[in-house]
Design a protein around this motif. Structure first.
Motif, mmCIF file in Angstrom:
data_model
loop_
_atom_site.group_PDB
_atom_site.id
_atom_site.type_symbol
_atom_site.label_atom_id
_atom_site.label_comp_id
_atom_site.label_asym_id
_atom_site.label_seq_id
_atom_site.Cartn_x
_atom_site.Cartn_y
_atom_site.Cartn_z
ATOM 1 N N ALA A 1 4.474 -0.364 0.438
ATOM 2 C CA ALA A 1 4.418 0.944 1.204
ATOM 3 C C ALA A 1 4.566 0.218 2.558
ATOM 4 O O ALA A 1 5.261 1.052 3.794
ATOM 5 C CB ALA A 1 3.534 1.726 1.136
ATOM 6 N N SER A 2 3.902 -0.771 3.045
ATOM 7 C CA SER A 2 4.020 -1.273 4.444
ATOM 8 C C SER A 2 4.538 -2.432 4.756
ATOM 9 O O SER A 2 4.500 -2.952 5.989
ATOM 10 C CB SER A 2 2.341 -1.641 4.482
ATOM 11 O OG SER A 2 1.975 -2.617 3.811
ATOM 12 N N SER A 3 5.531 -2.899 3.913
ATOM 13 C CA SER A 3 6.309 -4.123 4.176
ATOM 14 C C SER A 3 7.693 -3.866 3.785
ATOM 15 O O SER A 3 8.020 -3.275 2.861
ATOM 16 C CB SER A 3 5.772 -5.441 3.512
ATOM 17 O OG SER A 3 6.691 -6.354 3.568
ATOM 18 N N ASP A 4 8.626 -4.424 4.788
ATOM 19 C CA ASP A 4 10.088 -4.322 4.209
ATOM 20 C C ASP A 4 10.453 -5.445 3.252
ATOM 21 O O ASP A 4 11.431 -5.526 2.572
ATOM 22 C CB ASP A 4 11.029 -4.510 5.568
ATOM 23 C CG ASP A 4 10.961 -3.327 6.536
ATOM 24 O OD1 ASP A 4 10.692 -2.262 5.937
ATOM 25 O OD2 ASP A 4 11.249 -3.332 7.673
ATOM 26 N N PHE A 5 9.705 -6.473 3.219
ATOM 27 C CA PHE A 5 9.784 -7.713 2.438
ATOM 28 C C PHE A 5 9.629 -7.228 0.950
ATOM 29 O O PHE A 5 10.540 -7.647 0.071
ATOM 30 C CB PHE A 5 9.007 -8.723 2.653
ATOM 31 C CG PHE A 5 8.835 -9.849 1.463
ATOM 32 C CD1 PHE A 5 10.100 -10.632 1.669
ATOM 33 C CD2 PHE A 5 8.155 -10.016 0.478
ATOM 34 C CE1 PHE A 5 10.100 -11.627 0.845
ATOM 35 C CE2 PHE A 5 8.121 -10.964 -0.217
ATOM 36 C CZ PHE A 5 9.189 -12.019 -0.196
ATOM 37 N N PHE A 6 8.764 -6.454 0.480
ATOM 38 C CA PHE A 6 8.462 -5.812 -0.744
ATOM 39 C C PHE A 6 9.362 -4.725 -1.121
ATOM 40 O O PHE A 6 9.320 -3.950 -0.328
ATOM 41 C CB PHE A 6 6.995 -5.671 -1.109
ATOM 42 C CG PHE A 6 5.985 -6.665 -0.916
ATOM 43 C CD1 PHE A 6 5.886 -7.765 -1.888
ATOM 44 C CD2 PHE A 6 5.468 -6.947 0.373
ATOM 45 C CE1 PHE A 6 5.227 -8.845 -1.893
ATOM 46 C CE2 PHE A 6 4.554 -8.123 0.334
ATOM 47 C CZ PHE A 6 4.544 -9.014 -0.613
#
Length: 158
Positions: free
Chosen positions: A34-39
């Motif tokens: 929810a908090s990262s564009d990487f994941f």
């Protein structure tokens, strides 16, 4: 006037083609997604890897990890085994369906070759009935032709 379709996200297309598109990305509630564009919760291989990593490296209980990553406990154990056995590529789902000619075994092909040798006028369609009778399998005539052609190619290359 016809509606124009929005072009599909190239990543979704790539994930679908490699069978890695998560059918339920909305079920992934783990904070890192929810908090990262990487994941990317749409990437099932990444979701499975992170679930296994969370259990092994962060000592997260399996039930908590499975729930947070939108998968079952069984999925965790399968992913962990796949990762141990095949590394990251092991997390990519295999193609569905039978692998290889499972009905046209060597025994069935030998039977077909013997029948053709005994009567060169026989066609593959003429072998469907005798193969079904002798081995209890129903095969398409074209499958018989392909299996026999493969056998001939293999015997040439030996």
């Amino acid at each position: 006037m016809p509606r124009s379709r929005r072009p599909e996200d190239p990543k979704v297309v790539a994930l679908r083609e490699t069978r890695c598109l998560n059918p339920h990305p909305e079920a992934v509630t783990d904070e890192r997604f929810a908090s990262s564009d990487f994941f990317d919760a749409r990437d099932l291989a990444q979701v499975k890897y992170e679930m296994v990593r969370a259990v092994r490296e962060e000592d997260m209980p399996v039930t908590v990890a499975a729930a947070g990553f939108g998968l079952s406990r069984q999925s965790y154990y399968q992913a962990a085994a796949a990762l141990d056995h095949g590394g990251l590529p092991g997390l990519v789902p295999a193609k569905p369906g039978p692998k290889g000619a499972h009905k046209l075994t060597d025994e069935v092909c030998a039977f077909a070759e013997d029948a053709l040798a005994a009567d060169p006028g026989l066609r593959a369609k003429d072998l469907v009935g005798p193969i079904a009778e002798a081995f209890g399998v129903r095969v398409h005539p074209r499958s018989i032709e392909r299996a026999l052609a493969r056998r001939r190619e293999q015997s040439k290359s030996r």
